[in-house]
Motif scaffolding. Structure first.
Motif, short mmCIF file in Angstrom:
data_model
loop_
_atom_site.label_atom_id
_atom_site.label_comp_id
_atom_site.label_asym_id
_atom_site.label_seq_id
_atom_site.Cartn_x
_atom_site.Cartn_y
_atom_site.Cartn_z
N GLY A 63 0.77 -1.09 0.36
CA GLY A 63 -0.13 0.18 -0.12
C GLY A 63 0.46 1.28 0.03
N LYS A 64 0.05 1.93 -0.92
CA LYS A 64 0.74 3.46 -1.34
C LYS A 64 0.50 4.26 -0.58
CE LYS A 64 0.57 3.89 -5.48
NZ LYS A 64 1.52 4.09 -6.73
N GLY A 65 0.89 5.74 0.09
CA GLY A 65 0.55 6.82 0.27
C GLY A 65 0.90 8.20 -1.03
N ARG A 66 0.54 9.06 -0.36
CA ARG A 66 0.66 10.66 -0.52
C ARG A 66 1.84 10.11 -0.97
NH1 ARG A 66 0.43 15.19 0.93
NH2 ARG A 66 0.92 16.32 -0.67
N ARG A 67 3.26 11.00 -2.36
CA ARG A 67 4.45 11.26 -2.20
C ARG A 67 5.53 9.39 -1.91
NH1 ARG A 67 6.40 16.98 0.21
NH2 ARG A 67 5.17 18.15 -1.07
N GLY A 68 4.72 8.95 -2.35
CA GLY A 68 5.73 7.18 -2.82
C GLY A 68 5.08 6.89 -1.02
N ARG A 69 4.98 7.21 -0.14
CA ARG A 69 4.91 7.19 1.14
C ARG A 69 4.23 5.45 2.17
NH1 ARG A 69 3.40 12.15 2.56
NH2 ARG A 69 5.20 13.62 3.39
N GLU A 70 4.55 4.95 2.66
CA GLU A 70 3.56 2.90 3.04
C GLU A 70 2.72 4.10 3.46
OE1 GLU A 70 5.03 -0.92 4.82
OE2 GLU A 70 6.42 0.77 5.40
N TRP A 71 1.47 3.28 3.00
CA TRP A 71 0.69 3.19 3.56
C TRP A 71 0.45 1.61 4.19
CZ3 TRP A 71 -2.71 7.10 4.78
CH2 TRP A 71 -4.12 6.87 5.09
N ILE A 72 0.86 1.41 6.18
CA ILE A 72 0.33 0.24 6.68
C ILE A 72 -1.22 -0.40 6.46
CG2 ILE A 72 0.53 -0.52 8.61
CD1 ILE A 72 2.98 0.71 7.87
N SER A 73 -1.00 -1.74 5.60
CA SER A 73 -2.10 -1.58 4.91
C SER A 73 -2.72 -3.79 5.79
CB SER A 73 -2.28 -2.32 3.83
OG SER A 73 -1.66 -1.29 3.15
N GLU A 74 -2.93 -3.66 7.21
CA GLU A 74 -3.39 -5.05 7.77
C GLU A 74 -4.46 -5.16 7.64
OE1 GLU A 74 -1.35 -4.92 11.94
OE2 GLU A 74 0.60 -4.44 11.15
N ARG A 75 -5.19 -6.78 7.80
CA ARG A 75 -6.67 -6.89 7.78
C ARG A 75 -7.34 -6.09 9.40
NH1 ARG A 75 -7.63 -11.24 4.76
NH2 ARG A 75 -5.47 -11.96 3.75
N GLY A 76 -8.56 -5.71 8.68
CA GLY A 76 -9.54 -5.12 9.66
C GLY A 76 -9.35 -3.42 8.85
N ASN A 77 -8.40 -2.45 8.13
CA ASN A 77 -9.06 -1.65 8.03
C ASN A 77 -9.62 -1.47 6.53
OD1 ASN A 77 -7.79 -0.02 10.18
ND2 ASN A 77 -6.23 0.01 9.37
N LEU A 118 -10.39 1.29 10.17
CA LEU A 118 -11.31 0.71 10.85
C LEU A 118 -11.29 0.64 12.55
CD1 LEU A 118 -13.33 -0.67 7.84
CD2 LEU A 118 -13.37 2.16 9.05
N SER A 119 -10.52 -0.47 12.87
CA SER A 119 -9.51 -1.43 13.70
C SER A 119 -8.49 -0.95 14.32
CB SER A 119 -9.86 -2.84 13.36
OG SER A 119 -8.49 -2.72 12.86
N ARG A 120 -7.15 -0.07 13.62
CA ARG A 120 -6.04 -0.36 13.80
C ARG A 120 -5.57 1.12 12.75
NH1 ARG A 120 -3.73 -5.59 12.48
NH2 ARG A 120 -5.71 -6.36 14.07
N HIS A 121 -4.00 1.48 13.66
CA HIS A 121 -3.56 2.64 12.73
C HIS A 121 -2.18 2.06 12.97
CE1 HIS A 121 -4.18 4.21 17.31
NE2 HIS A 121 -2.62 4.68 16.84
N PRO A 122 -0.78 3.61 12.19
CA PRO A 122 0.41 3.24 12.67
C PRO A 122 0.62 3.82 13.72
CG PRO A 122 -0.08 4.33 10.83
CD PRO A 122 -1.20 3.90 11.01
N GLU A 123 1.43 3.10 14.42
CA GLU A 123 1.63 4.67 16.00
C GLU A 123 3.05 5.02 15.36
OE1 GLU A 123 0.44 3.63 18.79
OE2 GLU A 123 -0.86 2.47 17.91
N GLU A 124 3.60 5.05 14.47
CA GLU A 124 4.92 6.22 14.06
C GLU A 124 4.32 5.69 12.56
OE1 GLU A 124 8.58 4.39 14.39
OE2 GLU A 124 8.98 3.82 16.75
N ALA A 125 3.88 7.71 12.85
CA ALA A 125 3.70 8.27 11.20
C ALA A 125 3.41 9.60 11.05
CB ALA A 125 2.27 8.11 11.18
N LEU A 126 3.87 9.95 9.72
CA LEU A 126 4.34 11.51 10.11
C LEU A 126 3.16 12.15 10.53
CD1 LEU A 126 5.97 13.32 8.62
CD2 LEU A 126 4.40 13.12 6.33
N TYR A 127 2.30 12.20 10.72
CA TYR A 127 1.44 13.27 11.25
C TYR A 127 0.40 12.13 12.28
CZ TYR A 127 -2.37 16.82 11.80
OH TYR A 127 -2.95 17.11 12.98
N PRO A 128 0.35 12.95 13.46
CA PRO A 128 -0.85 11.91 14.77
C PRO A 128 -2.06 10.89 14.34
CG PRO A 128 -0.25 13.95 16.01
CD PRO A 128 0.12 14.04 14.29
N ALA A 129 -2.02 9.54 14.22
CA ALA A 129 -3.32 9.00 14.01
C ALA A 129 -3.94 8.11 14.66
CB ALA A 129 -2.66 7.94 12.90
N SER A 130 -5.14 7.78 14.30
CA SER A 130 -5.95 7.22 15.16
C SER A 130 -6.97 5.94 14.57
CB SER A 130 -6.57 8.12 16.23
OG SER A 130 -7.33 6.95 17.09
#
Length: 255
Positions: free
Chosen positions: A50-64, A146-158
């Motif tokens: 998975g990828k986000g803007r500017r080629g960043r990785e998008w964490i893509s575990e089941r549940g989202n 939906l059910s999880r988010h990255p703990e370390e990200a460019l911007y605070p996540a939930s």
């Protein structure tokens, strides 16, 4: 339990659902090469790349929710870029409805959605097919935590589960998103981008406040005052008004 066959689609749309994909946007590009005549939704339970803007990785575990809309375009690239704001409004409404918390859910330029100031969704627009100025297809990639988010990200996540909406499954979320995006795309077509721009600003975080915009070779400090007619971010700086076409926005600490 909702299945892909249960998803109700607007006329002229199809859906392809997968267990695992490298990326729903990449699958949409492969589908574009087959020249589909209808718009296609692509959904995967998990992404391996998975990828986000500017080629960043998008964490893509089941549940989202991981999905993309392959939209058969009928406009030029400049107009198609407005779909970033159309999509953000659609995602924001879905999340606000699930949480029953309209004022907590805000848009962050250019296309993120925040709840209580934390990122819960991202959108990535790409084009596919022949033509640089008049793309054959626009791909709208959408991820919702939906059910999880990255703990370390460019911007605070939930994620929505920890924000008060547990047990939300990806396919019911997709059904809501399909309906919401169809609604906002209809509004865009009928009322134009200025209408979308004004609706987005009503739901935006930080207007009138100090922000920081990080560019590849520069960091800009200023006050977020408006969007211009193209969706560019208008910022009041010490040297005057600047319009930013792309960048990462951060909100300045209070005081």
């Amino acid at each position: 339990m909702t299945t892909a066959k249960d998803i109700q689609l607007p006329e002229g749309y199809g859906l392809q659902a997968f267990d695992v994909l490298d990326s729903t946007n990449e699958e949409a590009k492969r589908l574009a090469a087959e020249k589909p005549t209808q718009h296609l939704w692509v959904q995967a339970d998990q992404q391996s790349a998975g990828k986000g803007r500017r080629g960043r990785e998008w964490i893509s575990e089941r549940g989202n929710l991981f999905c993309s809309l392959l939209w058969k375009a009928d406009c030029d690239l400049k107009t198609a870029s407005q779909l970033s704001f159309v999509s953000a409004l659609a995602v924001r409404d879905v999340i606000a409805d699930f949480l029953q918390a309209d004022r907590r859910v805000l848009c962050k330029w250019p296309n993120d959605v925040l709840v209580d100031g934390k990122k819960v969704s991202g959108i990535l627009l790409e084009t596919a097919g022949e033509g640089l100025t008049d793309p054959e297809y626009v791909i709208i990639g959408i991820g919702i935590n939906l059910s999880r988010h990255p703990e370390e990200a460019l911007y605070p996540a939930s994620n929505l589960a920890e924000l008060g909406c547990p047990d939300l499954e990806p396919l019911p979320a997709l059904q809501s998103l399909v309906a919401s995006l169809d609604y906002w795309m209809t509004e865009w077509r009928q009322k134009g981008f200025d209408y979308i721009r004004r609706r987005w600003l009503e739901r935006a975080k930080g207007q009138g406040e100090q922000i920081i915009i990080r560019l590849p070779d520069e960091e800009i400090h200023g006050r977020f005052i408006d969007l211009d007619v193209t969706g560019g971010l208008k910022v009041e700086t010490e040297s005057g008004i600047r319009v930013i076409a792309a960048g990462d926005v951060f909100f300045a600490p209070a005081g």
